[in-house]
Design a protein around this motif. Structure first.
Motif, PDB file in Angstrom:
ATOM      1  N   LYS A  80      10.266  17.493  -0.447  1.00 51.42           N
ATOM      2  CA  LYS A  80      11.415  16.665  -0.073  1.00 51.42           C
ATOM      3  C   LYS A  80      11.134  15.905   1.226  1.00 51.42           C
ATOM      4  N   ALA A  81      10.396  16.508   2.136  1.00 51.20           N
ATOM      5  CA  ALA A  81      10.005  15.806   3.369  1.00 51.20           C
ATOM      6  C   ALA A  81       9.086  14.636   3.051  1.00 51.20           C
ATOM      7  N   ALA A  82       8.251  14.802   2.045  1.00 48.88           N
ATOM      8  CA  ALA A  82       7.374  13.702   1.623  1.00 48.88           C
ATOM      9  C   ALA A  82       8.209  12.550   1.069  1.00 48.88           C
ATOM     10  N   HIS A  83       9.212  12.867   0.281  1.00 51.33           N
ATOM     11  CA  HIS A  83      10.127  11.823  -0.219  1.00 51.33           C
ATOM     12  C   HIS A  83      10.756  11.086   0.955  1.00 51.33           C
ATOM     13  N   PHE A  84      11.369  11.848   1.845  1.00 48.19           N
ATOM     14  CA  PHE A  84      12.099  11.272   2.975  1.00 48.19           C
ATOM     15  C   PHE A  84      11.196  10.382   3.828  1.00 48.19           C
ATOM     16  N   SER A  85      10.045  10.922   4.211  1.00 49.77           N
ATOM     17  CA  SER A  85       9.167  10.185   5.123  1.00 49.77           C
ATOM     18  C   SER A  85       8.508   8.979   4.460  1.00 49.77           C
ATOM     19  N   SER A  86       8.179   9.077   3.177  1.00 47.93           N
ATOM     20  CA  SER A  86       7.574   7.936   2.482  1.00 47.93           C
ATOM     21  C   SER A  86       8.526   6.749   2.451  1.00 47.93           C
ATOM     22  N   TYR A  87       9.788   7.023   2.167  1.00 47.16           N
ATOM     23  CA  TYR A  87      10.756   5.936   2.097  1.00 47.16           C
ATOM     24  C   TYR A  87      11.217   5.485   3.478  1.00 47.16           C
ATOM     25  N   LEU A 129       0.831  -1.210   0.000  1.00 47.04           N
ATOM     26  CA  LEU A 129       0.000   0.000   0.000  1.00 47.04           C
ATOM     27  C   LEU A 129       0.865   1.258   0.000  1.00 47.04           C
ATOM     28  N   CYS A 130       1.941   1.235   0.758  1.00 47.05           N
ATOM     29  CA  CYS A 130       2.871   2.367   0.782  1.00 47.05           C
ATOM     30  C   CYS A 130       3.470   2.580  -0.603  1.00 47.05           C
ATOM     31  N   MET A 131       3.884   1.495  -1.242  1.00 42.78           N
ATOM     32  CA  MET A 131       4.453   1.581  -2.586  1.00 42.78           C
ATOM     33  C   MET A 131       3.410   2.105  -3.580  1.00 42.78           C
ATOM     34  N   ALA A 132       2.187   1.676  -3.433  1.00 39.33           N
ATOM     35  CA  ALA A 132       1.113   2.161  -4.316  1.00 39.33           C
ATOM     36  C   ALA A 132       0.889   3.662  -4.116  1.00 39.33           C
ATOM     37  N   LEU A 171       9.091   5.225   5.940  1.00 35.77           N
ATOM     38  CA  LEU A 171       7.993   4.315   6.264  1.00 35.77           C
ATOM     39  C   LEU A 171       8.137   2.996   5.509  1.00 35.77           C
ATOM     40  N   LEU A 172       8.442   3.069   4.217  1.00 34.16           N
ATOM     41  CA  LEU A 172       8.590   1.848   3.428  1.00 34.16           C
ATOM     42  C   LEU A 172       9.704   0.963   3.989  1.00 34.16           C
TER      43      LEU A 172
END
Length: 155
Positions: free
Chosen positions: A63-70, A18-21, A72-73
């Motif tokens: 950039k914070a969205a990039h950092f936090s998404s990965y 789901l995170c990857m999606a 979490l993944l």
């Protein structure tokens, strides 16, 4: 332990998918949609500010969205591995490498989206998030194990 050993990793695997999606869907937005989303979030946080402040906040939010998404993944990918007997370094490395591979694929995917480009800087930011996410999980797990061991010694 039997089949129960595999239930939590399966659930966490679903969460990782789901995170990857979510990452894929966010990357599929054209530049106008993406800027509108992060810009409206910047406006909600800062209120009315000059364009330079708004643009800086928009950039930092992206950039914070990039950092936090990965982060979490990678945390999810690390948690999946916990019931299995591998070394912590191996768990960290596999979560880091899988996240990095997905980050590179995602940036490549963005080259096909109108107005978007792939960026090695974003992959680097993603990798920093992944390193922290996987490392944080392993750090917390090691603290919990140490506390459990200390309690058992006192008993």
């Amino acid at each position: 332990m039997g089949k129960k050993k595999y239930i939590l990793p399966a659930v966490l695997g679903g969460c990782a998918l789901l995170c990857m999606a979510g990452i894929f869907l966010a990357s599929s937005q054209n530049i106008g949609q993406s800027n509108a989303l992060s810009g409206s979030l910047a406006d909600a946080i800062l209120g009315h500010q000059p364009d330079a402040v708004r643009q800086t906040a928009n950039y930092l939010l992206r950039k914070a969205a990039h950092f936090s998404s990965y982060a979490l993944l990678a945390a999810l990918l690390t948690l999946i591995q916990l019931p299995f007997s591998t070394r912590p370094g191996t768990k960290w490395l596999s979560a880091f490498l899988c996240s990095g591979f997905y980050a590179a694929l995602d940036e490549w995917h963005q080259t096909f989206v109108p107005g978007r480009t792939g960026s090695l800087r974003d992959v680097a930011i993603d990798l920093c998030g992944a390193a922290l996410g996987a490392g944080l999980v392993l750090f917390i797990v090691s603290i919990r194990k140490k506390r459990k061991h200390d309690r058992q010694e006192r008993s």
